[in-house]
Write an enzyme that holds these catalytic residues in place. Structure first.
Site, short mmCIF file in Angstrom:
data_model
loop_
_atom_site.label_atom_id
_atom_site.label_comp_id
_atom_site.label_asym_id
_atom_site.label_seq_id
_atom_site.Cartn_x
_atom_site.Cartn_y
_atom_site.Cartn_z
N HIS A 107 -26.83 5.87 -17.75
CA HIS A 107 -26.49 4.46 -17.92
C HIS A 107 -25.05 4.18 -17.53
O HIS A 107 -24.24 5.08 -17.34
CB HIS A 107 -26.70 4.05 -19.39
CG HIS A 107 -25.70 4.69 -20.31
ND1 HIS A 107 -25.79 6.01 -20.70
CD2 HIS A 107 -24.57 4.21 -20.88
CE1 HIS A 107 -24.76 6.30 -21.48
NE2 HIS A 107 -24.01 5.24 -21.60
N ASP A 109 -21.98 1.63 -19.04
CA ASP A 109 -21.74 0.97 -20.32
C ASP A 109 -21.77 -0.56 -20.22
O ASP A 109 -21.15 -1.15 -19.33
CB ASP A 109 -20.38 1.41 -20.89
CG ASP A 109 -20.37 2.88 -21.26
OD1 ASP A 109 -21.45 3.42 -21.57
OD2 ASP A 109 -19.29 3.51 -21.22
N HIS A 258 -23.45 7.79 -16.39
CA HIS A 258 -23.20 8.98 -17.20
C HIS A 258 -24.35 9.20 -18.17
O HIS A 258 -25.13 8.29 -18.45
CB HIS A 258 -21.85 8.92 -17.91
CG HIS A 258 -21.68 7.73 -18.80
ND1 HIS A 258 -21.39 6.47 -18.31
CD2 HIS A 258 -21.76 7.60 -20.14
CE1 HIS A 258 -21.30 5.61 -19.31
NE2 HIS A 258 -21.52 6.27 -20.45
O1 LIG Z 1 -20.65 11.20 -25.78
C1 LIG Z 1 -20.54 11.15 -24.57
O2 LIG Z 1 -20.27 12.14 -23.89
C2 LIG Z 1 -20.72 9.84 -23.86
C3 LIG Z 1 -21.44 8.85 -24.69
C4 LIG Z 1 -21.53 7.53 -24.00
O3 LIG Z 1 -22.45 7.23 -23.30
C5 LIG Z 1 -20.42 6.59 -24.14
O4 LIG Z 1 -19.51 6.82 -24.95
O5 LIG Z 1 -20.42 5.59 -23.42
FE LIG Z 2 -22.03 5.34 -22.27
#
Ligand SMILES: O=C(O)CCC(=O)C(=O)O
Ligand SMILES: [Fe+2]
Length: 287
Positions: A107, A109, A258
């Site tokens: 995704h 953010d 990510h």
């Molecule tokens: O915990 C992570 O490595 C990323 C989690 C996530 O998708 C975010 O913090 O936007």
């Molecule tokens: Fe994220």
């Protein structure tokens, strides 16, 4: 002028650059910030290892790149700094944290809002001995590696991004999840977008959140979206980061995806994973 001596090296062929020798707690001038910005827009993520930042220093560094967002949904915020979104599996008031399973699929953010985030800066305070890596994908390459006829077909198309598709909602009680969903009605964004800084074009979609291509049948839409995600996230198009405490990764939500791996037992108190995230406000994606 630059205030610190650092070098920049790629993290993988497709994604990422590491700034070595930079201390984010010390002053950086506008030229350094421009270098970080340009590298980010080109490489989709930038990594700074070995940082020792207070919450305020993390916020101050992040704010050099734009206005900081307060998460629009019921998020777990730092008690003294609402700009810090806590991605953590440490218990909160004796209960499991709501953010212990954030980001377990590909995704970008806040893609499900009218103005998705420009970028996020995740700072690792505590990480498990093994597991909990984060994987990143380059969405410029996701577009470039499609055949020309396929790209032509996508040209001008829009996709629907809908927060109610989030698998994470299942962990919430029905009232909370209904309230969260009501705050962010579905939005449409172009599938092919132009990065406002690099001027390069990329694909813009997430798994789950991006649920339909406008004008296509459900079956066509599902087949195309599945293919786009599979192509975008091929191993050749990835960088997988194994976190150490003190790492800070700044990722660009406009040209990258990510995925936070759920390969460790988040409920085992031995596996403490505690991260602070700031989120930079972005603009509506443009074709
Ligand atoms: O915990 C992570 O490595 C990323 C989690 C996530 O998708 C975010 O913090 O936007
Ligand atoms: Fe994220």
């Amino acid at each position: 002028m630059t205030l610190q001596n650092y070098t920049i090296r790629p993290l993988s062929v497709s994604v990422g650059a590491e700034f070595e020798g930079i201390d984010l707690a010390r002053p950086l001038d506008d030229a350094d910030i421009t270098t970080i910005r340009d590298t980010l827009a080109e490489r989709c993520i930038v990594l700074f290892r070995g940082q020792n930042l207070t919450p305020q220093q993390h916020i101050d560094f992040s704010a050099r790149f734009g206005e900081l967002a307060i998460h629009p949904l019921d998020a777990y915020q730092h008690p003294d700094h609402p700009e810090l979104f806590m991605v953590s599996n440490l218990p909160v008031d004796g209960k499991p944290s709501d953010t212990r399973n954030v980001g377990r699929f590909w995704h970008s953010d806040l893609c499900y809002t009218k103005t998705p985030s420009m970028g996020s800066l995740l700072y690792a305070r505590e990480v498990p001995a093994i597991g909990g890596d984060t994987v990143f994908a380059n969405m410029y390459r996701a577009l470039e590696t499609l055949s020309e006829p396929f790209r032509n077909m996508l040209e001008g198309m829009h996709a629907v991004h809908d927060y109610s598709r989030s698998p994470g909602l299942r962990d919430r009680d029905p009232e909370t999840s209904a309230r969260m969903v009501a705050k962010v009605p579905p939005v449409e964004h172009p599938l092919i977008v132009t990065h406002p800084e690099s001027g390069k074009r990329s694909l813009f979609l997430s798994e789950n959140f991006t649920c339909r291509i406008v004008g296509m049948t459900d079956k066509e839409s599902a087949a195309v979206l599945d293919h786009l995600i599979a192509n975008a996230t091929r191993l050749e198009n990835n960088y997988r980061h194994q976190w150490r405490a003190g790492d800070l990764i700044f990722w660009d939500n406009r040209c990258g995806l990510h995925y936070a791996l759920a390969d460790f037992d988040v409920d085992d108190p031995a596996n403490r994973r505690h991260m602070h995230r700031t989120t930079i406000v972005g603009e509506a994606p443009q074709p």
